[in-house]
Design a protein around this motif. Structure first.
Motif, PDB file in Angstrom:
ATOM      1  N   ASP A 183       0.815  -1.206   0.000  1.00  0.00           N
ATOM      2  CA  ASP A 183       0.000   0.000   0.000  1.00  0.00           C
ATOM      3  C   ASP A 183       0.851   1.259   0.000  1.00  0.00           C
ATOM      4  O   ASP A 183       0.542   2.235  -0.709  1.00  0.00           O
ATOM      5  CB  ASP A 183      -0.949  -0.001   1.203  1.00  0.00           C
ATOM      6  CG  ASP A 183      -2.025  -1.072   1.093  1.00  0.00           C
ATOM      7  OD1 ASP A 183      -2.261  -1.555  -0.028  1.00  0.00           O
ATOM      8  OD2 ASP A 183      -2.623  -1.421   2.132  1.00  0.00           O
ATOM      9  N   GLN A 184       1.911   1.254   0.797  1.00  0.00           N
ATOM     10  CA  GLN A 184       2.804   2.416   0.843  1.00  0.00           C
ATOM     11  C   GLN A 184       3.571   2.573  -0.469  1.00  0.00           C
ATOM     12  O   GLN A 184       3.793   3.692  -0.946  1.00  0.00           O
ATOM     13  CB  GLN A 184       3.790   2.290   2.006  1.00  0.00           C
ATOM     14  CG  GLN A 184       3.134   2.271   3.383  1.00  0.00           C
ATOM     15  CD  GLN A 184       2.881   0.858   3.876  1.00  0.00           C
ATOM     16  OE1 GLN A 184       2.432  -0.015   3.133  1.00  0.00           O
ATOM     17  NE2 GLN A 184       3.182   0.637   5.153  1.00  0.00           N
ATOM     18  N   ILE A 185       3.983   1.456  -1.063  1.00  0.00           N
ATOM     19  CA  ILE A 185       4.766   1.498  -2.309  1.00  0.00           C
ATOM     20  C   ILE A 185       3.930   2.064  -3.448  1.00  0.00           C
ATOM     21  O   ILE A 185       4.435   2.837  -4.273  1.00  0.00           O
ATOM     22  CB  ILE A 185       5.293   0.086  -2.640  1.00  0.00           C
ATOM     23  CG1 ILE A 185       6.381  -0.319  -1.635  1.00  0.00           C
ATOM     24  CG2 ILE A 185       5.843   0.026  -4.069  1.00  0.00           C
ATOM     25  CD1 ILE A 185       6.767  -1.776  -1.675  1.00  0.00           C
ATOM     26  N   GLY A 213      15.944 -10.794  -4.813  1.00  0.00           N
ATOM     27  CA  GLY A 213      16.661 -10.048  -3.793  1.00  0.00           C
ATOM     28  C   GLY A 213      17.057  -8.649  -4.191  1.00  0.00           C
ATOM     29  O   GLY A 213      17.511  -7.868  -3.352  1.00  0.00           O
ATOM     30  N   SER A 214      16.874  -8.279  -5.474  1.00  0.00           N
ATOM     31  CA  SER A 214      17.319  -6.948  -5.904  1.00  0.00           C
ATOM     32  C   SER A 214      16.526  -6.445  -7.114  1.00  0.00           C
ATOM     33  O   SER A 214      15.545  -5.736  -6.974  1.00  0.00           O
ATOM     34  CB  SER A 214      18.826  -6.978  -6.206  1.00  0.00           C
ATOM     35  OG  SER A 214      19.309  -5.684  -6.428  1.00  0.00           O
ATOM     36  N   SER A 215      16.964  -6.813  -8.322  1.00  0.00           N
ATOM     37  CA  SER A 215      16.380  -6.218  -9.529  1.00  0.00           C
ATOM     38  C   SER A 215      14.949  -6.649  -9.783  1.00  0.00           C
ATOM     39  O   SER A 215      14.114  -5.842 -10.218  1.00  0.00           O
ATOM     40  CB  SER A 215      17.257  -6.546 -10.747  1.00  0.00           C
ATOM     41  OG  SER A 215      18.555  -6.032 -10.579  1.00  0.00           O
ATOM     42  N   GLY A 216      14.633  -7.917  -9.533  1.00  0.00           N
ATOM     43  CA  GLY A 216      13.248  -8.363  -9.683  1.00  0.00           C
ATOM     44  C   GLY A 216      12.346  -7.688  -8.676  1.00  0.00           C
ATOM     45  O   GLY A 216      11.234  -7.251  -8.997  1.00  0.00           O
ATOM     46  N   GLN A 217      12.816  -7.597  -7.442  1.00  0.00           N
ATOM     47  CA  GLN A 217      12.070  -6.871  -6.408  1.00  0.00           C
ATOM     48  C   GLN A 217      11.849  -5.422  -6.836  1.00  0.00           C
ATOM     49  O   GLN A 217      10.756  -4.866  -6.659  1.00  0.00           O
ATOM     50  CB  GLN A 217      12.846  -6.903  -5.095  1.00  0.00           C
ATOM     51  CG  GLN A 217      12.229  -6.107  -3.965  1.00  0.00           C
ATOM     52  CD  GLN A 217      13.231  -5.837  -2.845  1.00  0.00           C
ATOM     53  OE1 GLN A 217      13.842  -4.780  -2.810  1.00  0.00           O
ATOM     54  NE2 GLN A 217      13.405  -6.801  -1.943  1.00  0.00           N
ATOM     55  N   ALA A 218      12.884  -4.809  -7.417  1.00  0.00           N
ATOM     56  CA  ALA A 218      12.778  -3.413  -7.848  1.00  0.00           C
ATOM     57  C   ALA A 218      11.701  -3.241  -8.916  1.00  0.00           C
ATOM     58  O   ALA A 218      10.924  -2.277  -8.889  1.00  0.00           O
ATOM     59  CB  ALA A 218      14.123  -2.927  -8.377  1.00  0.00           C
ATOM     60  N   ASN A 234       6.308  -1.701 -10.765  1.00  0.00           N
ATOM     61  CA  ASN A 234       4.991  -2.014 -11.322  1.00  0.00           C
ATOM     62  C   ASN A 234       3.879  -1.400 -10.474  1.00  0.00           C
ATOM     63  O   ASN A 234       2.924  -0.815 -10.999  1.00  0.00           O
ATOM     64  CB  ASN A 234       4.806  -3.530 -11.394  1.00  0.00           C
ATOM     65  CG  ASN A 234       5.594  -4.185 -12.519  1.00  0.00           C
ATOM     66  OD1 ASN A 234       6.003  -3.521 -13.467  1.00  0.00           O
ATOM     67  ND2 ASN A 234       5.814  -5.479 -12.406  1.00  0.00           N
ATOM     68  N   LEU A 235       4.005  -1.522  -9.162  1.00  0.00           N
ATOM     69  CA  LEU A 235       3.003  -0.939  -8.267  1.00  0.00           C
ATOM     70  C   LEU A 235       2.985   0.579  -8.376  1.00  0.00           C
ATOM     71  O   LEU A 235       1.918   1.206  -8.411  1.00  0.00           O
ATOM     72  CB  LEU A 235       3.296  -1.350  -6.825  1.00  0.00           C
ATOM     73  CG  LEU A 235       3.073  -2.826  -6.464  1.00  0.00           C
ATOM     74  CD1 LEU A 235       3.612  -3.131  -5.075  1.00  0.00           C
ATOM     75  CD2 LEU A 235       1.595  -3.190  -6.555  1.00  0.00           C
ATOM     76  N   MET A 236       4.160   1.187  -8.417  1.00  0.00           N
ATOM     77  CA  MET A 236       4.258   2.642  -8.482  1.00  0.00           C
ATOM     78  C   MET A 236       3.672   3.198  -9.768  1.00  0.00           C
ATOM     79  O   MET A 236       3.161   4.317  -9.803  1.00  0.00           O
ATOM     80  CB  MET A 236       5.724   3.062  -8.346  1.00  0.00           C
ATOM     81  CG  MET A 236       6.345   2.689  -7.001  1.00  0.00           C
ATOM     82  SD  MET A 236       8.154   2.799  -7.025  1.00  0.00           S
ATOM     83  CE  MET A 236       8.383   4.586  -7.006  1.00  0.00           C
ATOM     84  N   LEU A 237       3.756   2.424 -10.851  1.00  0.00           N
ATOM     85  CA  LEU A 237       3.278   2.878 -12.163  1.00  0.00           C
ATOM     86  C   LEU A 237       1.853   2.425 -12.463  1.00  0.00           C
ATOM     87  O   LEU A 237       1.323   2.729 -13.535  1.00  0.00           O
ATOM     88  CB  LEU A 237       4.229   2.370 -13.253  1.00  0.00           C
ATOM     89  CG  LEU A 237       5.652   2.934 -13.213  1.00  0.00           C
ATOM     90  CD1 LEU A 237       6.549   2.169 -14.182  1.00  0.00           C
ATOM     91  CD2 LEU A 237       5.660   4.429 -13.531  1.00  0.00           C
ATOM     92  N   GLY A 238       1.241   1.704 -11.536  1.00  0.00           N
ATOM     93  CA  GLY A 238      -0.107   1.226 -11.771  1.00  0.00           C
ATOM     94  C   GLY A 238      -0.186   0.082 -12.752  1.00  0.00           C
ATOM     95  O   GLY A 238      -1.237  -0.169 -13.369  1.00  0.00           O
ATOM     96  N   VAL A 239       0.922  -0.676 -12.877  1.00  0.00           N
ATOM     97  CA  VAL A 239       0.995  -1.824 -13.775  1.00  0.00           C
ATOM     98  C   VAL A 239       0.720  -3.086 -12.958  1.00  0.00           C
ATOM     99  O   VAL A 239       0.943  -3.119 -11.741  1.00  0.00           O
ATOM    100  CB  VAL A 239       2.395  -1.896 -14.431  1.00  0.00           C
ATOM    101  CG1 VAL A 239       2.559  -3.134 -15.304  1.00  0.00           C
ATOM    102  CG2 VAL A 239       2.655  -0.633 -15.242  1.00  0.00           C
ATOM    103  N   GLU A 240       0.254  -4.148 -13.607  1.00  0.00           N
ATOM    104  CA  GLU A 240       0.079  -5.431 -12.921  1.00  0.00           C
ATOM    105  C   GLU A 240       1.381  -5.805 -12.214  1.00  0.00           C
ATOM    106  O   GLU A 240       2.458  -5.779 -12.800  1.00  0.00           O
ATOM    107  CB  GLU A 240      -0.301  -6.516 -13.934  1.00  0.00           C
ATOM    108  CG  GLU A 240      -0.409  -7.916 -13.367  1.00  0.00           C
ATOM    109  CD  GLU A 240      -1.491  -8.049 -12.308  1.00  0.00           C
ATOM    110  OE1 GLU A 240      -1.254  -8.759 -11.308  1.00  0.00           O
ATOM    111  OE2 GLU A 240      -2.566  -7.423 -12.469  1.00  0.00           O
TER     112      GLU A 240
END
Length: 342
Positions: free
Chosen positions: A136-138, A314-319, A324-330
């Motif tokens: 939710d915060q992200i 642990g890094s790039s996939g998490q990023a 995706n959440l920040m941009l409103g993408v699935e």
């Protein structure tokens, strides 16, 4: 809609992993890549495995026009990102993969990283990037701080157990094995093949590892009182992967049921049947985390084993999951690729 992406620090391992994942992302397009010493070079010359992609040339950060960028990934070395991000447009969405914004308390940052925080006003707005627990915060964040790869692995094993109160919080031991790519791409004598292969060794032992700052922060927040785990990481002669053996006091069946319920709806967290343990070979190159639980011959003790790929989940996939959440993408977009085997 296609979102325009910049990657700062694209000549490192996490930068290359971002490019690999974004290459097949349905809603992202890379418009800028930065590097310091390799500025001016083509990405194909730095990473030949990416030569099939049509990518912009590497350039200095101050040469990038950020007005044409929707979101920026910062894959820069620790202790350099704070000043870089402080100089970027305040309207730009940013996912930082370094340690520079992980610790909310700037005094804790100075304790663990040995220097004062250079952008405390930005730290106040940074959201901790463990996706499954801060969604939710992200979603509403401008600046997200990616977790440490070791810290993420330990937290996936322990957070639901701490929240549910099913383990003894004063008797937690994390024994972790990590692949060498976690140390970055810079040349280091101790990472030469002749010095690293055919051996495994502990490092930053005795409570010195910086990811303890994240464990202290997150576990104490969950418990509502100080929680200090014992943590020893080991460097192993494999390129990718982390495997954490977490020893706890509690009932194995209850621990397994707690984890299974907590992660039942999570697309990237797989809890194995009770008694089965995961392996790094089963998550290599993917955004998945596998967790297993087994009881001990001594009643009331159990081991939780968590494994993930340090460069991906642990890094790039998490990023990318956070972006995706920040941009409103699935949330799963670009991240459902199967692990690499063998």
């Amino acid at each position: 809609m296609t979102h325009r992406i910049a990657i700062l620090g694209a000549s490192g391992y996490t930068g290359a992993e971002l490019v690999r994942l974004i290459a097949t992302h349905p809603a992202m397009r890379i418009v800028a890549l930065s590097a310091d010493r390799k500025a001016g070079q083509a990405m194909a010359d730095v990473f030949p495995f990416l030569r099939h992609l049509d990518l912009p040339r590497l350039q200095k950060i101050d040469e990038i026009d950020f007005s044409g960028v929707d979101l920026c990934f910062c894959a820069l070395p620790h202790a350099t990102t704070q000043l870089v991000i402080d100089g970027l447009p305040r309207t730009l969405k940013i996912v930082d993969l370094s340690a520079d914004f992980r610790l909310r308390d700037v005094a804790a940052y100075e304790k663990w990283y040995g220097q004062p925080h250079a952008a405390p006003e930005l730290q106040a707005e940074a959201v901790y990037g463990l996706t499954e627990f801060y969604r939710d915060q992200i979603r509403g964040a401008r600046l997200v701080a990616g977790t440490g790869c070791n810290a993420a692995t330990g937290q996936y094993a322990l957070r639901p157990l701490i929240s549910a109160g099913v383990i003894d919080l004063d008797r937690i031991l994390i024994d972790l094995k990590a692949g060498v790519s976690g140390a970055g791409r810079s040349l280091k004598e101790n990472l030469l093949h002749a010095e690293l292969s055919e051996g495994t060794h502990a490092y930053s032992a005795g409570g010195k590892h910086r990811h303890l700052g994240e464990f202290d922060q997150e576990f104490s927040l969950l418990a509502g009182r100080p929680v200090h785990v014992q943590f020893t990481p080991h460097l192993t002669p494999m390129n990718r992967g982390i495997l954490a053996n977490v020893y706890v006091d509690g009932d194995a069946a209850q621990i397994h049921a707690t984890l299974a319920a907590a992660y039942a709806a999570e697309p990237f967290i797989q809890v194995l049947p009770l008694g089965q343990l995961p392996s790094t070979r089963d998550i290599r190159g993917s955004n998945f985390c596998h967790i297993g639980v087994i009881g001990d011959r001594i009643a009331g003790r159990a081991m939780v084993v968590a494994t993930l790929d340090n460069l991906t989940k642990g890094s790039s996939g998490q990023a990318i999951q956070n972006a995706n959440l920040m941009l409103g993408v699935e949330e799963t977009a670009g991240l459902t690729l199967a692990p690499i085997f063998p």
